[in-house]
Design an enzyme around this catalytic site. Structure first.
Site, mmCIF file in Angstrom:
data_model
loop_
_atom_site.group_PDB
_atom_site.id
_atom_site.type_symbol
_atom_site.label_atom_id
_atom_site.label_comp_id
_atom_site.label_asym_id
_atom_site.label_seq_id
_atom_site.Cartn_x
_atom_site.Cartn_y
_atom_site.Cartn_z
ATOM 1 N N SER A 144 -0.148 0.511 7.865
ATOM 2 C CA SER A 144 1.031 1.352 8.058
ATOM 3 C C SER A 144 1.069 1.858 9.503
ATOM 4 O O SER A 144 1.055 1.062 10.433
ATOM 5 C CB SER A 144 1.018 2.500 7.038
ATOM 6 O OG SER A 144 2.263 3.188 7.036
ATOM 7 N N GLU A 250 4.916 -6.431 7.164
ATOM 8 C CA GLU A 250 5.273 -5.751 5.917
ATOM 9 C C GLU A 250 5.928 -4.432 6.276
ATOM 10 O O GLU A 250 5.878 -3.995 7.430
ATOM 11 C CB GLU A 250 4.037 -5.518 5.038
ATOM 12 C CG GLU A 250 2.983 -4.601 5.636
ATOM 13 C CD GLU A 250 3.230 -3.122 5.371
ATOM 14 O OE1 GLU A 250 3.835 -2.767 4.346
ATOM 15 O OE2 GLU A 250 2.814 -2.310 6.221
ATOM 16 N N HIS A 320 2.058 -1.741 1.631
ATOM 17 C CA HIS A 320 2.206 -0.515 0.854
ATOM 18 C C HIS A 320 2.299 -0.818 -0.646
ATOM 19 O O HIS A 320 3.240 -0.412 -1.330
ATOM 20 C CB HIS A 320 3.448 0.245 1.299
ATOM 21 C CG HIS A 320 3.368 0.780 2.695
ATOM 22 N ND1 HIS A 320 3.515 -0.011 3.811
ATOM 23 C CD2 HIS A 320 3.166 2.047 3.144
ATOM 24 C CE1 HIS A 320 3.406 0.735 4.900
ATOM 25 N NE2 HIS A 320 3.189 1.985 4.528
#
Length: 350
Positions: A144, A250, A320
């Site tokens: 992230s 992602e 995630h």
């Protein structure tokens, strides 16, 4: 297994030993490292330093991740800097950078695991002591917002970093096993495969569909992570060079038009068209839109990525989502967009 009393006693000792002379966190040296540095592999009994370079961590979440690490045979350690709040951050920019620098400098810390993501890493990139990191190479794991640290540190120092679970998401069997497999029991020709989906809700969710965008295989260095953070690095000293790379992408909770906009920005940039392959993870929450005539996520990816005519596929188990494999940033690998496998071609730890 590490006994709780042993952990408490050792933590007290580490709290004293980890107090190092404060160094100036601001580094004036920028550049592209020319050689790779492998960190030492993880072993049972190693001390893992927890840092929160972005958002703050709730006490109950901190306790759970420390228990998880102890159950896995490691000794968790953190400084007091991780426990506070500074707005939505865990601490000030200076303190968060100092915590990262201290963990790398401390000889008692064997590896570093980011406790969570959120936002904040791009604010401290210029405060990182890259010379200290280069002199004290260690495993660094996260995803992230941590995408900025992983790619930036690799670019600046040559240290192989690892896109994988943060402490708050290291809570399922697949993620734990993949982390062990990559960092504790590494093989030079390790092949990374997807988690087996068994939950009926996930099997019916279009965001978990696995499909090939462009067939083929490609070999190159692994880079990437969160699409938002990849884009946030554009125009900075740590902008990713995608030339000859296998780009892993992602994101989470981004509407299809926002995914379209970010991918378009990359495509129009100087090096993305020079990539050799594209690996999409599961983009959870990225298929919905308030606009009833919106394109869906799959349509966006096919429209933006297929014209590049390089091996690409969607639905790999990272990001995630539960089931988050660990992969190295900077290591050469072969990507098979039809079989949906990533074969690592080099050692990832020493």
């Amino acid at each position: 297994m590490i006994k709780r009393r042993q952990f408490i006693n050792l933590s007290a000792l580490l709290s004293v030993s980890a107090v190092l002379p404060k160094t100036d966190p601001v580094v004036k040296h920028w550049g592209q490292s020319t050689s790779k540095i492998l960190p030492k592999r993880l072993k049972k009994g190693d001390t893992i330093g927890l840092i929160a370079p972005g958002y703050a961590v709730k006490p109950e979440v901190m306790k759970e991740m420390k228990d998880t690490l102890m159950d896995m045979g490691f000794i968790p350690f953190h400084t007091d800097r991780i426990l506070g709040n500074h707005g939505y951050f865990s601490n000030t920019d200076e303190e968060r950078a100092t915590d990262l620098n201290t963990m790398f400098a401390d000889p008692e810390i064997d590896a570093i695991l980011c406790a969570r993501g959120g936002y904040g890493c791009t604010r401290i990139m210029h405060m990182i002591n890259y010379d200290t990191i280069k002199s004290n190479p260690k495993i660094l794991v996260g995803f992230s917002d941590i995408t900025a640290l992983l790619n930036g540190i690799y670019k600046e120092t040559g240290l192989i970093t690892f896109h994988g679970p943060v402490g708050s998401t290291l809570n399922d069997a697949y993620s734990k096993e993949q982390l062990r497999k990559t960092l504790q029991r590494p093989r030079q020709s390790q092949t990374i495969k997807n988690v087996v989906l068994e939950d009926p809700e996930l099997l019916e969710n279009p965001e978990y569909e696995r499909y090939t965008i462009t067939s083929g295989t490609a070999t190159g260095k692994l880079v990437g992570g969160s699409l938002t953070l990849i884009n946030a690095l554009i125009g900075t000293p740590h902008e990713i060079d995608f030339t000859d790379a296998i780009v892993c992408i992602e994101d989470v909770e981004e509407a299809p038009y926002r995914m379209d906009r970010m991918l378009t920005q990359l495509i129009e940039g100087p090096t993305f068209k020079k990539a050799r392959g594209i690996v999409f993870g599961v983009c959870a929450g990225c298929n919905s839109s308030s606009n009833p005539i919106s394109f869906n996520l799959k349509e966006v990816l096919m429209d933006r990525i297929a014209p590049l005519n390089i091996p690409a596929a969607y639905g790999m188990s990272f990001g995630h989502v539960p089931g988050n494999f660990t992969f190295p940033i900077g290591i050469n690998a072969t990507w098979d967009a039809d079989e949906m496998t990533i074969k690592l071609l080099e050692k990832v730890v020493s």
